[in-house]
Scaffold this active site. Structure first.
Site, short mmCIF file in Angstrom:
data_model
loop_
_atom_site.label_atom_id
_atom_site.label_comp_id
_atom_site.label_asym_id
_atom_site.label_seq_id
_atom_site.Cartn_x
_atom_site.Cartn_y
_atom_site.Cartn_z
N LYS A 93 0.73 -1.37 0.22
CA LYS A 93 -0.02 0.19 -0.18
C LYS A 93 1.06 1.38 -0.05
O LYS A 93 1.82 1.33 0.81
CB LYS A 93 -0.92 0.22 1.32
N SER A 248 -7.79 -7.91 7.93
CA SER A 248 -7.61 -8.26 9.44
C SER A 248 -8.23 -9.67 9.67
O SER A 248 -8.04 -10.31 10.57
CB SER A 248 -8.42 -7.30 10.45
#
Lengths: 306, 194
Positions: A93, A248
Site C-alpha cells: 500500500k 484483518s
C-alpha cells in the site's frame, strides 16, 4: 528478460507496462483471495492456504484503527522479506496521493500497488497519476463514479472499500451494490443522457460510454473491507465481485491457516452452500468485529479519497 | 474449462465466439461432461491446492490418461508440465507435456510484456502474445512440437492433441489459437471414436 533485450533480438514492438498487461494481472487473480500479511511467516501461511496474492503491511487495518497515529507505506525490509518468502504476487500500500511512496514500491519490484484509504492520506485533493507507472495499481471505491475516476487516473483494478478493520461486511455490501446498481442504471440510459450522467457521477465521459455499452467496469473489481467469514466471502461473490481482499479477518481469527483455506474455498464455490457449510465447520471464532454504526465519523476510513 | 480460479470468463467468451459449447468445470460431474479441457491463467499454486482438496486431481488424471485434449495457458501450462522449476515443492503437475516449466521466469509484474510472435501453424500474420508473470518452457522432450519461441525459449508448444502457451490468447481479440486447439481436439476425438 527486459523489453530492450527482446527488441534487440528482433521481436517487434515489445512493450512492458501497457494497460493490457497491467489489467491482465488482475484478470489472473479473479476468483481468488488476496490476504493482508504483516510478516514473512504469515505470507507463507497465506500461500499455503491458496491465496492468489498477499498484501504486505506493517499493521493490519484492525491494529491501525486501534493504535492510531499516521499510517504510512510499510518498512522496506519487511516488504523485501515478504517478497522473498513467497512465489505468488506481492502487493503493498501507498498513501493516497503519495506518488513517491509509489515510486519506491515500484523500485522494489512490487507486483501491485494499492493506493489505499487504510493509510493516512498524503493529499486531500489529488490521487496518484497512475499512468506514469509500469507497476499496476488497485484503488478503493464506494460507488461507480469513484471507481471510474480512479480508472481514469490509471487504476488497473478496483476494489470496493468497505470499512477496513471492522470485520463487518455491511459497508462492503453497500459499496458493491452501489457500483453494480450504478452500472445497471447507465445501461438503461439513452445515449443522449450519458453526458449528464457523467456530470452527475463526476466521471470521465469516455468511461461512462464504455460502461453503458459493455455493462461492466473496464477493469476487475474485487471486494474488500470487513470480510471476516467464508460466508462473507461467498456473499460478496454472489453480489458480483471478481474476488476478495481479506485483511484483518484471517490473522485476527482463532485459527488463521484453516480460516484462510476456508475463505479461499468459499470464494471458488461461492454458489454451493453445501461446500461453504463443510469448510465453515470447526473453524473457531472469527475476529470479534465492530459495529460500523457505532464508529465516530472521523474514524471512518472509507470516506478518505475523493 | 477449469474454473477454480483465474481468467475463466475470457476463455469461455473466446471458445463461444469460435462456436464451441464452453462450460465452467469445478466439480467431478462437470469434468465428466467435458470432451476437452482448458486450463486457464491464474495462480498455479491456488489451482493446484483446490484440485487436491476438492477431489478433482484423480478424476482429472484418469481423463488425461483417456486422451482428453487440453489447452493450457500460463498457470495452466505450469499445471500441465512434467516438472516445475522455482515453484513450490508441493505443487501439482499433470505431465500433459513432456517439458519442464520455470515459474515467473521473466521476472515480476513490472517485467510483464507484450510481443508479436510467429506461431508456426497460424501462417504469416503475427500473434500478439500477452505475457503476465509468464513461465518459461525448458528441457522439452521428443514428443513436444515447438510452435513459437522468443529467443531460444519455446512459448507455444503442442504435444498430440494438447496445446500449451506461456502467454494469454484469451486477452486479445485474436481467436486463431482457440480455433487451432478446437481443430486439434476435434480430430483427436474423431480418431479416438474411429
Amino acid at each position: 528478460m527486459t523489453a530492450e533485450k527482446l527488441e534487440a533480438n528482433g521481436h517487434q514492438s515489445t512493450a512492458t507496462g501497457g494497460a493490457r498487461v497491467k489489467r491482465g494481472l488482475a484478470e489472473m487473480l479473479k476468483g481468488g483471495v488476496i490476504m493482508d500479511v504483516v510478516t514473512a511467516e504469515q505470507a507463507k501461511i497465506a500461500e499455503d492456504a491458496g491465496a492468489v496474492a498477499v498484501m504486505a503491511l506493517e499493521r493490519v487495518p484492525a491494529d491501525i484503527r486501534r493504535e492510531g497515529g499516521v499510517a504510512r507505506m510499510s518498512d522496506v525490509s519487511l516488504i523485501r522479506d515478504i517478497m522473498a518468502a513467497v512465489t505468488i504476487p506481492v502487493m503493498a500500500k501507498a498513501r493516497i496521493g503519495h506518488f513517491v511512496e509509489a515510486q519506491v514500491l515500484q523500485a522494489l519490484g512490487i507486483d501491485y500497488i494499492d493506493e489505499s484509504e487504510v493509510l493516512t492520506p498524503a493529499d486531500e485533493e489529488n490521487h496518484i497519476d497512475k499512468w506514469q507507472f509500469t507497476v499496476p495499481f488497485v484503488c478503493g471505491a464506494r460507488d461507480l463514479g469513484e471507481a471510474l475516476r480512479r480508472i481514469g487516473e490509471g487504476a488497473a483494478m478496483i476494489r470496493t472499500k468497505g470499512e477496513a478493520g471492522t470485520g463487518n461486511v455491511v459497508e462492503a455490501v453497500r459499496h458493491m451494490r452501489a457500483v453494480s446498481g450504478g452500472i445497471r442504471r447507465l445501461q438503461s440510459l439513452r445515449r443522449d443522457e450519458l453526458m449528464s450522467a457523467a456530470k452527475n457521477l463526476g466521471a470521465p465521459y469516455e468511461l461512462v460510454l464504455e460502461v453503458h455499452e459493455s455493462g461492466n467496469l473496464p477493469v476487475v473489481n474485487f471486494s474488500a473491507g470487513g470480510i471476516a467469514t467464508p460466508a462473507d466471502a461467498a456473499l460478496m461473490m454472489q453480489l458480483g465481485c471478481d474476488g476478495n481482499f481479506v485483511g484483518s479477518g484471517i490473522f485476527k481469527s482463532d485459527d488463521p491457516l484453516n480460516y484462510a483455506k476456508a475463505i479461499v474455498a468459499a470464494t471458488t464455490y461461492y454458489d454451493k452452500p453445501d461446500v461453504i457449510a463443510e469448510v465453515s465447520a470447526g473453524l473457531g471464532r472469527a475476529m470479534r468485529g465492530i459495529d460500523v454504526a457505532t464508529l465516530p465519523k472521523e474514524e471512518l476510513l472509507a470516506t478518505r479519497g475523493w | 474449462m477449469l474454473a477454480l480460479q483465474g481468467d475463466v470468463r475470457e476463455h469461455l467468451a473466446a471458445l463461444q465466439a469460435c462456436g464451441a459449447e464452453a462450460l465452467p468445470v469445478r466439480t467431478r460431474s462437470e469434468l465428466d461432461a467435458a470432451d476437452a479441457l482448458v486450463l486457464p491463467g491464474g495462480e498455479s499454486t491456488t489451482m493446484s491446492r483446490l484440485l487436491r482438496v476438492f477431489g478433482l486431481e484423480q478424476p482429472l488424471r484418469e481423463r488425461l490418461a483417456g486422451g482428453m485434449p487440453v489447452m493450457a495457458t500460463c498457470a495452466g501450462l505450469i499445471l500441465g508440465s512434467r516438472r516445475v522449476l522455482d515453484g513450490r515443492p508441493d505443487q501439482l503437475t499433470l505431465g500433459i507435456f513432456d517439458a519442464d516449466v520455470r515459474r515467473n521466469a521473466y521476472g515480476r509484474q513490472v517485467e510483464s510484456f507484450e510481443a508479436d510472435l510467429a506461431v508456426a501453424p497460424l501462417g504469416i500474420a503475427p500473434f500478439r502474445g500477452v505475457f503476465i508473470r509468464a513461465p518459461r518452457v525448458e528441457n522439452t522432450g521428443g514428443g513436444v512440437e515447438v510452435l513459437a519461441s522468443i529467443d531460444d525459449n519455446p512459448v507455444a508448444i503442442a504435444q498430440g492433441p494438447h496445446l500449451g502457451l506461456a502467454f494469454h490468447p484469451e486477452m486479445t481479440d485474436d481467436l486463431r489459437l482457440h480455433q487451432h486447439f478446437l481443430q486439434r481436439a476435434a480430430s483427436a476425438l474423431e480418431s479416438n471414436v474411429a
